[in-house]
Design an enzyme around this catalytic site. Sequence first.
Site, short mmCIF file in Angstrom:
data_model
loop_
_atom_site.label_atom_id
_atom_site.label_comp_id
_atom_site.label_asym_id
_atom_site.label_seq_id
_atom_site.Cartn_x
_atom_site.Cartn_y
_atom_site.Cartn_z
N GLU A 119 0.85 -1.18 0.00
CA GLU A 119 0.00 0.00 0.00
C GLU A 119 0.90 1.25 0.00
O GLU A 119 1.85 1.30 0.78
CB GLU A 119 -0.90 0.04 1.25
N GLY A 259 3.52 2.34 10.93
CA GLY A 259 3.21 1.53 12.10
C GLY A 259 3.00 0.07 11.79
O GLY A 259 3.61 -0.81 12.41
N MET A 261 0.71 -2.84 8.77
CA MET A 261 -0.04 -2.96 7.52
C MET A 261 -0.97 -4.16 7.57
O MET A 261 -0.58 -5.26 7.95
CB MET A 261 0.96 -3.09 6.36
N ASN A 263 -2.29 -6.33 5.57
CA ASN A 263 -2.36 -7.34 4.51
C ASN A 263 -3.27 -8.50 4.91
O ASN A 263 -3.22 -8.96 6.04
CB ASN A 263 -0.96 -7.90 4.24
N HIS A 295 -6.39 -2.02 15.36
CA HIS A 295 -6.64 -1.26 14.12
C HIS A 295 -6.44 -2.16 12.90
O HIS A 295 -7.31 -2.23 12.03
CB HIS A 295 -5.68 -0.06 14.08
N GLU A 296 -5.32 -2.85 12.85
CA GLU A 296 -5.06 -3.68 11.66
C GLU A 296 -6.06 -4.83 11.59
O GLU A 296 -6.52 -5.21 10.51
CB GLU A 296 -3.62 -4.22 11.67
N HIS A 299 -9.36 -3.68 10.19
CA HIS A 299 -9.32 -3.47 8.74
C HIS A 299 -9.82 -4.68 7.97
O HIS A 299 -10.22 -4.56 6.82
CB HIS A 299 -7.88 -3.18 8.28
N1 B3K Z 1 -2.91 0.99 5.73
C1 B3K Z 1 -1.62 1.15 6.31
C2 B3K Z 1 -0.91 2.39 5.89
C3 B3K Z 1 -0.23 2.29 4.59
C4 B3K Z 1 0.64 3.51 4.34
C5 B3K Z 1 1.22 3.50 2.98
N2 B3K Z 1 2.16 4.57 2.79
C6 B3K Z 1 -1.66 1.07 7.79
C7 B3K Z 1 -2.95 1.39 8.42
O1 B3K Z 1 -3.49 2.47 8.32
O2 B3K Z 1 -3.51 0.51 9.01
ZN ZN Z 2 -5.39 1.84 8.85
#
Ligand code: B3K
Ligand code: ZN
Length: 863
Positions: A119, A259, A261, A263, A295-296, A299
């Site tokens: 990302e 912080g 990601m 995935n 948080h992750e 998502h």
């Molecule tokens: N989605 C990622 C952030 C990606 C940043 C790319 N430069 C982490 C987060 O917000 O959960």
């Molecule tokens: Zn996020």
Amino acid sequence: MSMQVKRRADYQPPAFLISSVELTIHLHPQSTRVHSVLKIQRNGNHDQELVLDGEQLNLLELSIDGQTITNYEVTDSALVIPSVSNEFTLTTVCTISPADNKALEGLYLSNGVYCTQCEAEGFRRITYFIDRPDVLATYQVTLHGERKTLPTLLSNGNPVDEGINADGTHWVKWVDPHPKPSYLFAIVAGEFDVLKDEYITLNGKRVALELYVDKGKRDRGQFALDSLKRAMAWDEQEYGLEYDLDIYMVVAVDFFNMGAMENKGLNIFNSKFVLANPETATDEDFFNVESVIAHEYFHNWTGNRVTCRDWFQLSLKEGLTVFRDQQFSADMTSPLSNRIKHVRVIREHQFAEDASAMSHPIRPDEVIEMNNFYTVTVYDKGAEVIRMLHTLLGKERFRAGMDEYFNRYDGQAVTCDDFLSAMQTATDLDLAHFSRWYSQSGTPEITVSQKVSADKTWVTISQYTPPTADQQDKSELFIPLGFSCIDLNGRHYQDCEQKVLEGVLILDQPETTLTFDNGGQELIPVMLAGFSAPVRIKQGLSSEALLATFLYAQDDFNRWDALQQLYDWCITQYEINQSVEDKIWEGLRDALESEKNNYELLSECLVIPSFETLCQTRTNIHVETLHAAREQFAREFITKLENELKDVYHSIQLDSYQYNQQDVIARRCKNVVLGHLARLTQHEDLVKEHFNQSDNMTDSLGALKAAQHGHRELFKTLMETYGEQWKNDPLVLDKWFSLHATTERADILSHLTLLQSHPQFSIDNPNRVRALIGSFAFYNTSGFHALDGSGYQYLTDYLLKLDDCNPQVAARLVTPLTQWQRFDQHHQEQMRRQLARLLEHDGLSSDVFEKVSKSLAYESTAK
Ligand code: B3K
Ligand code: ZN
């Protein structure tokens, strides 16, 4: 590298879709081979060429339906194939060099670990692809690597097969059944310690949990794993959302640009947000681990199952997920200190962003480099916008809207408007008006005036949003304003027409007037309970009214805020060489005394607004004057309150370290109080004792920070002890780097240079760079803003080097320079001179270019 502006208004659906991806990857430091098979379909009736994104790829083979083709073109950023059929299989073979990838975007190798960050647009550095979030495909990934150095081979989804090759290497095959955008792709390979656990969902599905950490760090992973289970249970209970694969993996790596990601099924984390034990992590670190893990995880639904149509919609997933992690943290810890934490972020950083050349709506309209838009505006103001919806709809209807959102859009790539249209089904309110929060940038200002007659008082509340760098014209917004009215004796008043309902007044006009049948006397409007909207209140209450608000307002945020405003007012007095009357100190002493056992509110109220926060209520800032006034206030504060604070310090007695809310709050209070006491030389022994008796990182760091002000020798000794003790622990050493970088000393620049040659420091590691250079630029007020411009020059020299290896991190660290417009003429000129130097640099990245060029162009409008 493209410096081109992309516009939200130009969105077109992709010309082709990719339904499935099969990758076979042979890992090698300089020559990783990526074999890709894509099933591609033309999207709609057109005869456009096929354009695949690709950067820094070395293309070896290319075929369509098994036939090698020659009619194609490769540019710096794309592979173009002019004529293709409606449905076909494209095979490419590329090589890439993970060991040379210092930008940490795409596939990179650091410390013997291969990992990816895709990302926003990193997948194009791994293979040719239509690298945009509205192209969703299923992935099958086979990873090959050395058995000895890369025993662990991970990708998204479930592992389905593995084996050993004739040359002794091994392979693992992964299948992710959920169609996903390329930005959620991930692989990890290396040697790790793993913590394993299991979670059983509400419906009885068994999910294997695996947390991968560096060898020898297993004992620091348990808290993250437990946090994950709490987050999974919370999302089931609060939103009815369950996890959807058989395995959920979290990997901690040392080299990471941000912080963490999200995935799919394979989160990759900066080790700072995974590893924690009492000896090495502060209470704040524990808090952050839990909140980032959550948080992750959240998502998985808000981001992965329902994803973004295009990157302008980033707040669709980020604002919403930040709001969800804030709700979770408030439930796990305590609502008040969480809320104050968010307010500080908005006031210190988001308001500053809105006042700068980088101002943008939570859904931006124009972008050069997407990585520059992972901002406090998109994330934190985005979360405030969701919070306002929550306030307006109420808990039940908000949940009904969320259910509708998932019912409608699961498995799709959608927009912020789609989100609002799902929410609209749950309410009669006009969300069309509310939606302006998505398109309008800037910080609304709310002002209040009063008219008093013989028997009535009229309170008029107005809203106005000043122009920003990106938008001149603003319209009125739909604002839920937490509101109540009191008088100096603490009586509460309700407005006659009952426009204020359950403590909330809706402002949807430029002006609203409330009538009070109160016998005609001046009232104290208590504005923005709970920080109900991301706005500035311009009220100018007297010190008596602020103290009355602290004593009598119902909302704890308002009470805290009243004292913050009072401190700000006192600091203004010192700025203009006035004094603060004794009766104010007495009022303050009584106020704080009344809460001396409420450690939570007390510790928040004992924090003096930061230099950054003070900047938000001022223009044409004379740095030295404001800094000196703040210092003078801090000193007066402890001089006047010494006895009371000594009592508080000694009243807090804690047993051996535990991370639980009661202890966290008490510890915070004790450390804040120590910080005040340490400003008086006579308390040096207390600081020393605090350090020596500490059995945890929170207290050790509290003592170091206390010693940092005015105890030069003690600070030096303690820092030596601490530096020696933790010299082999980079995450702990980051705190040490940061303390050095924020210390006021005349030779700070040569000191920083010396620290750059510390064996643990490396320009390649973003955590180290942020700890040393970032802390200096963001938080060393006197050093960074030195009158001769040397601090600015120092940062710029460093950024010129950093930009060559890691543009994303360089672009983050340039932020303090781009906030020149709030300072006086002298500092403005010095800062702009350095920005101009950056702009002249040959080969400047698009990341830094975007921010610097906008900032310099802002010159004329700001004056
Ligand atoms: N989605 C990622 C952030 C990606 C940043 C790319 N430069 C982490 C987060 O917000 O959960
Ligand atoms: Zn996020």
